[in-house]
Design a protein around this motif. Structure first.
Motif, PDB file in Angstrom:
ATOM      1  N   CYS A 144      21.534  47.432 -30.220  1.00 21.00           N
ATOM      2  CA  CYS A 144      21.303  46.643 -31.335  1.00 21.00           C
ATOM      3  C   CYS A 144      20.540  48.060 -31.800  1.00 21.00           C
ATOM      4  O   CYS A 144      19.501  48.499 -33.288  1.00 21.00           O
ATOM      5  CB  CYS A 144      20.638  45.764 -31.561  1.00 21.00           C
ATOM      6  SG  CYS A 144      22.618  44.763 -31.246  1.00 21.00           S
ATOM      7  N   GLN A 145      19.718  47.827 -30.879  1.00 16.88           N
ATOM      8  CA  GLN A 145      18.665  48.943 -31.176  1.00 16.88           C
ATOM      9  C   GLN A 145      18.859  50.598 -31.436  1.00 16.88           C
ATOM     10  O   GLN A 145      17.685  50.966 -32.149  1.00 16.88           O
ATOM     11  CB  GLN A 145      16.775  48.591 -29.993  1.00 16.88           C
ATOM     12  CG  GLN A 145      16.320  48.150 -29.335  1.00 16.88           C
ATOM     13  CD  GLN A 145      15.515  47.256 -28.601  1.00 16.88           C
ATOM     14  OE1 GLN A 145      15.080  49.041 -28.598  1.00 16.88           O
ATOM     15  NE2 GLN A 145      14.815  46.627 -28.142  1.00 16.88           N
ATOM     16  N   LEU A 146      19.706  50.657 -31.149  1.00 13.12           N
ATOM     17  CA  LEU A 146      20.113  51.939 -31.124  1.00 13.12           C
ATOM     18  C   LEU A 146      20.664  52.233 -32.453  1.00 13.12           C
ATOM     19  O   LEU A 146      20.214  52.960 -33.213  1.00 13.12           O
ATOM     20  CB  LEU A 146      20.835  52.777 -30.217  1.00 13.12           C
ATOM     21  CG  LEU A 146      21.627  54.149 -29.805  1.00 13.12           C
ATOM     22  CD1 LEU A 146      20.484  54.926 -30.195  1.00 13.12           C
ATOM     23  CD2 LEU A 146      22.402  54.357 -29.214  1.00 13.12           C
ATOM     24  N   ALA A 147      21.404  50.967 -32.576  1.00 13.89           N
ATOM     25  CA  ALA A 147      22.208  51.342 -34.218  1.00 13.89           C
ATOM     26  C   ALA A 147      20.678  51.028 -35.614  1.00 13.89           C
ATOM     27  O   ALA A 147      21.182  51.397 -36.143  1.00 13.89           O
ATOM     28  CB  ALA A 147      22.884  50.191 -34.528  1.00 13.89           C
ATOM     29  N   ALA A 148      20.105  49.617 -35.368  1.00 14.09           N
ATOM     30  CA  ALA A 148      19.049  50.235 -35.851  1.00 14.09           C
ATOM     31  C   ALA A 148      18.222  51.434 -36.047  1.00 14.09           C
ATOM     32  O   ALA A 148      18.076  51.251 -37.318  1.00 14.09           O
ATOM     33  CB  ALA A 148      17.604  49.036 -35.839  1.00 14.09           C
ATOM     34  N   ALA A 149      17.828  52.384 -35.147  1.00 14.56           N
ATOM     35  CA  ALA A 149      17.304  53.655 -35.192  1.00 14.56           C
ATOM     36  C   ALA A 149      17.997  54.513 -36.214  1.00 14.56           C
ATOM     37  O   ALA A 149      17.939  55.389 -36.216  1.00 14.56           O
ATOM     38  CB  ALA A 149      17.151  54.626 -34.228  1.00 14.56           C
ATOM     39  N   ALA A 150      19.917  54.666 -35.629  1.00 15.11           N
ATOM     40  CA  ALA A 150      20.234  55.608 -36.356  1.00 15.11           C
ATOM     41  C   ALA A 150      20.839  55.267 -37.513  1.00 15.11           C
ATOM     42  O   ALA A 150      20.373  56.265 -38.434  1.00 15.11           O
ATOM     43  CB  ALA A 150      21.465  55.719 -35.771  1.00 15.11           C
ATOM     44  N   ASP A 151      20.582  54.049 -38.174  1.00 13.97           N
ATOM     45  CA  ASP A 151      20.386  53.427 -39.232  1.00 13.97           C
ATOM     46  C   ASP A 151      19.043  53.747 -40.252  1.00 13.97           C
ATOM     47  O   ASP A 151      19.684  54.436 -41.742  1.00 13.97           O
ATOM     48  CB  ASP A 151      20.401  52.256 -39.540  1.00 13.97           C
ATOM     49  CG  ASP A 151      20.626  50.951 -40.832  1.00 13.97           C
ATOM     50  OD1 ASP A 151      21.010  52.363 -41.842  1.00 13.97           O
ATOM     51  OD2 ASP A 151      20.325  50.328 -41.781  1.00 13.97           O
ATOM     52  N   ALA A 152      17.831  53.624 -39.580  1.00 14.77           N
ATOM     53  CA  ALA A 152      16.950  54.361 -40.107  1.00 14.77           C
ATOM     54  C   ALA A 152      16.639  55.671 -40.461  1.00 14.77           C
ATOM     55  O   ALA A 152      16.060  56.387 -41.580  1.00 14.77           O
ATOM     56  CB  ALA A 152      15.235  53.814 -39.082  1.00 14.77           C
ATOM     57  N   LEU A 153      17.306  56.672 -39.366  1.00 14.76           N
ATOM     58  CA  LEU A 153      17.155  57.875 -39.551  1.00 14.76           C
ATOM     59  C   LEU A 153      18.562  58.596 -40.361  1.00 14.76           C
ATOM     60  O   LEU A 153      18.615  59.968 -39.911  1.00 14.76           O
ATOM     61  CB  LEU A 153      17.322  58.196 -37.900  1.00 14.76           C
ATOM     62  CG  LEU A 153      16.459  58.176 -37.035  1.00 14.76           C
ATOM     63  CD1 LEU A 153      16.276  58.939 -35.838  1.00 14.76           C
ATOM     64  CD2 LEU A 153      14.661  59.266 -37.561  1.00 14.76           C
ATOM     65  N   ASP A 154      19.347  57.296 -40.727  1.00 13.35           N
ATOM     66  CA  ASP A 154      20.350  58.252 -41.532  1.00 13.35           C
ATOM     67  C   ASP A 154      21.082  59.213 -41.181  1.00 13.35           C
ATOM     68  O   ASP A 154      22.366  60.035 -41.342  1.00 13.35           O
ATOM     69  CB  ASP A 154      19.820  58.556 -43.114  1.00 13.35           C
ATOM     70  CG  ASP A 154      20.902  58.137 -43.833  1.00 13.35           C
ATOM     71  OD1 ASP A 154      21.807  57.524 -44.039  1.00 13.35           O
ATOM     72  OD2 ASP A 154      21.135  59.328 -44.994  1.00 13.35           O
ATOM     73  N   ARG A 209      24.473  58.910 -39.602  1.00  8.66           N
ATOM     74  CA  ARG A 209      25.497  57.810 -40.366  1.00  8.66           C
ATOM     75  C   ARG A 209      27.009  57.434 -39.127  1.00  8.66           C
ATOM     76  O   ARG A 209      27.111  57.058 -39.162  1.00  8.66           O
ATOM     77  CB  ARG A 209      26.340  58.390 -41.560  1.00  8.66           C
ATOM     78  CG  ARG A 209      27.745  58.304 -42.068  1.00  8.66           C
ATOM     79  CD  ARG A 209      27.318  56.043 -42.145  1.00  8.66           C
ATOM     80  NE  ARG A 209      27.468  56.390 -43.737  1.00  8.66           N
ATOM     81  CZ  ARG A 209      27.441  54.854 -44.677  1.00  8.66           C
ATOM     82  NH1 ARG A 209      26.145  54.187 -44.163  1.00  8.66           N
ATOM     83  NH2 ARG A 209      27.460  55.034 -45.099  1.00  8.66           N
ATOM     84  N   GLY A 210      27.735  59.197 -38.557  1.00  7.89           N
ATOM     85  CA  GLY A 210      28.183  58.512 -37.458  1.00  7.89           C
ATOM     86  C   GLY A 210      27.915  57.649 -36.046  1.00  7.89           C
ATOM     87  O   GLY A 210      28.565  56.980 -36.009  1.00  7.89           O
ATOM     88  N   LEU A 211      26.016  58.022 -35.959  1.00 11.99           N
ATOM     89  CA  LEU A 211      25.744  57.127 -34.982  1.00 11.99           C
ATOM     90  C   LEU A 211      25.358  55.440 -35.661  1.00 11.99           C
ATOM     91  O   LEU A 211      26.267  54.739 -34.813  1.00 11.99           O
ATOM     92  CB  LEU A 211      24.491  56.979 -34.307  1.00 11.99           C
ATOM     93  CG  LEU A 211      23.944  56.716 -33.241  1.00 11.99           C
ATOM     94  CD1 LEU A 211      24.690  56.742 -32.138  1.00 11.99           C
ATOM     95  CD2 LEU A 211      22.902  57.506 -32.729  1.00 11.99           C
TER      96      LEU A 211
END
Length: 180
Positions: free
Chosen positions: A44-54, A56-58
């Motif tokens: 979940c933390q990785l998904a939030a970080a990937a979303d914040a960094l835009d 898309r693939g991650l």
């Protein structure tokens, strides 16, 4: 959002692997499958970080991994997997969800079972199912005087409470005015 060091290192290792030239799609998929096998909270933390960094693939890959975790589980199992509190009361758990087809025999059976369980809960002592047959026998004048007095027997209580509220409002206005 704030990203801790461990999640940041995961993001960087993902970027380094995918940025390296000469990797086949099969290698990337295999890496990603192994990479995403981690604890649910970390995912979940990785998904939030990937979303914040835009990224898309991650984001898509972590979302798919989270969807696989949720797939086929009951709400209790999902709460346990994500360490979520159970915020529904017994009564709320026993209500049929809106939008369900009432002509469906399964929905009717579920409604009957829920009604039976609600009746059982009514018989339980304590806060599991709170009903009250008590009525207030006080007159309207008595209730109004109680409200105007601020709920206390002291008649000056309402005036004092009003002054305190006015003072708090003035202080709040000063603080708000000081904000640029």
């Amino acid at each position: 959002p704030t990203v801790n060091e461990g999640v940041w290192q995961l993001v960087m290792s993902y970027i380094e692997f995918h940025a390296a030239p000469g990797r086949s799609d099969m290698e990337r998929r295999t890496h990603d499958d192994k990479f995403l096998r981690m604890a649910t909270d970390l995912l979940c933390q990785l998904a939030a970080a990937a979303d914040a960094l835009d990224m898309r693939g991650l984001v898509e890959q972590t979302s798919r991994a989270l969807a696989r975790i949720i797939s086929g589980k009951t709400s209790e199992e999902i709460r346990a997997a994500f360490n979520l509190p159970d915020d529904l009361t017994q009564e709320e758990k026993l209500t049929v969800m809106p939008g369900q087809d009432e002509s469906d025999p399964r929905t009717r059976l579920l409604s009957r079972l829920y009604a039976k369980k609600r009746q059982e809960l009514k018989l339980l002592p304590g806060p599991a199912y709170a009903t009250s047959d008590k009525t207030d026998s006080r007159s309207l004048d008595d209730l109004m005087s109680f409200i105007e007095a601020g709920g206390s027997k002291n008649k000056g209580g309402a005036a004092k409470a009003g002054k305190q509220a006015a003072k708090a409002g003035e202080q709040g206005a000063k603080l708000f005015a000081a904000v640029p």
